[in-house]
Design an enzyme around this catalytic site. Structure first.
Site, PDB file in Angstrom:
ATOM      1  CB  ALA A  56      -1.603  -3.514 -19.493  1.00 37.65           C
ATOM      2  CB  VAL A  82      -4.024  -2.811 -13.624  1.00 40.10           C
ATOM      3  CG1 VAL A  82      -4.017  -4.339 -13.590  1.00 40.10           C
ATOM      4  CG2 VAL A  82      -2.611  -2.276 -13.410  1.00 40.10           C
ATOM      5  CE  LYS A  83      -9.444  -4.533 -20.533  1.00 41.60           C
ATOM      6  NZ  LYS A  83      -9.595  -4.828 -21.982  1.00 41.60           N
ATOM      7  CB  ILE A  84      -9.159  -6.012 -12.357  1.00 39.87           C
ATOM      8  CG1 ILE A  84      -7.858  -5.286 -11.992  1.00 39.87           C
ATOM      9  CG2 ILE A  84      -9.491  -7.109 -11.363  1.00 39.87           C
ATOM     10  CD1 ILE A  84      -6.689  -6.176 -11.709  1.00 39.87           C
TER      11      ILE A  84
END
Length: 217
Positions: A56, A82-84
């Site tokens: 996400a 977590v997509k960064i």
């Protein structure tokens, strides 16, 4: 190789899970917006279906805001990754989040240098966009080879996700060089099942069986 579905569509994810071949899911703001669903509820629903990593993506661009947003996303479910984005602020956020035990997926990677920095920061996953690289007249497969070699040289634990997959051959090419994961649009996944000789063979078997039954009468 692990297979992730690149979608936020529940029906597609459910079908992939029923086939027994889906190990995780990647989403992004574009995919979520297409579904018209509540963001947190949809991510939670996907996690419950897949029981594996679900990426996400943060919307913030400043490192401190990314960290705050990432903590909230990670609290949705233990399966959330977590997509960064691959930026200096993004890498700073990844370093902080990694130290806190929050899983991260560095996205929008287009060079081996970027992948090296992501691994140095402790990213759980890195996502080179091979289709977009090919679209730009460069060689996405070559980038995957470079990243895999660098990670092997130094024993980085970051897993490589072949992203922006356009067709089944992208999956084959990634698998042949040992890429850890391919995240695949549902339409491409369906194409991986297909070969014209398979259809011909099934038709022939059925014809032979019908002929056999007639002769038994």
């Amino acid at each position: 190789m692990k297979i992730f579905l690149d979608t936020a569509n529940i029906d597609e994810i459910r079908q992939g899970v029923e086939w027994g071949i889906v190990d995780g899911v990647t989403t992004n703001p574009t995919l979520i917006s297409k579904e018209g669903a509540d963001f947190e509820k949809r991510i939670k629903e996907i996690c419950e279906l897949v029981q594996g990593p679900v990426s996400a993506e943060v919307i913030s661009l400043k490192w401190d805001e990314m960290v705050e947003e990432a903590r909230k996303l990670a609290s949705i479910d233990d399966f959330v990754v977590v997509k960064i984005p691959m930026t200096p602020d993004g890498i700073k956020a990844v370093k902080i989040l990694s130290a806190e035990g929050i899983k991260t997926n560095v996205t929008l990677v287009f060079s081996a240098n970027q992948a090296l920095l992501a691994a140095k920061a402790g990213a759980t996953y890195v996502s080179p966009f091979i289709g977009r690289i090919d679209d730009n007249g460069n060689d996405g497969l070559r980038l995957l080879e470079e990243i895999m070699q660098i990670y092997t040289n130094y024993g980085f634990e970051t897993e490589v996700i072949a992203a922006s997959v356009r067709h089944p051959m992208h999956v084959v090419e990634a698998a042949m060089i040992g890429v850890d994961i391919a995240t695949i649009p549902f339409d491409v996944l369906k194409k991986m099942f297909l070969h014209p000789l398979t259809d011909v063979g099934i038709k022939r078997f059925l014809q032979d069986w019908e002929e056999y039954k007639k002769n038994k009468k």
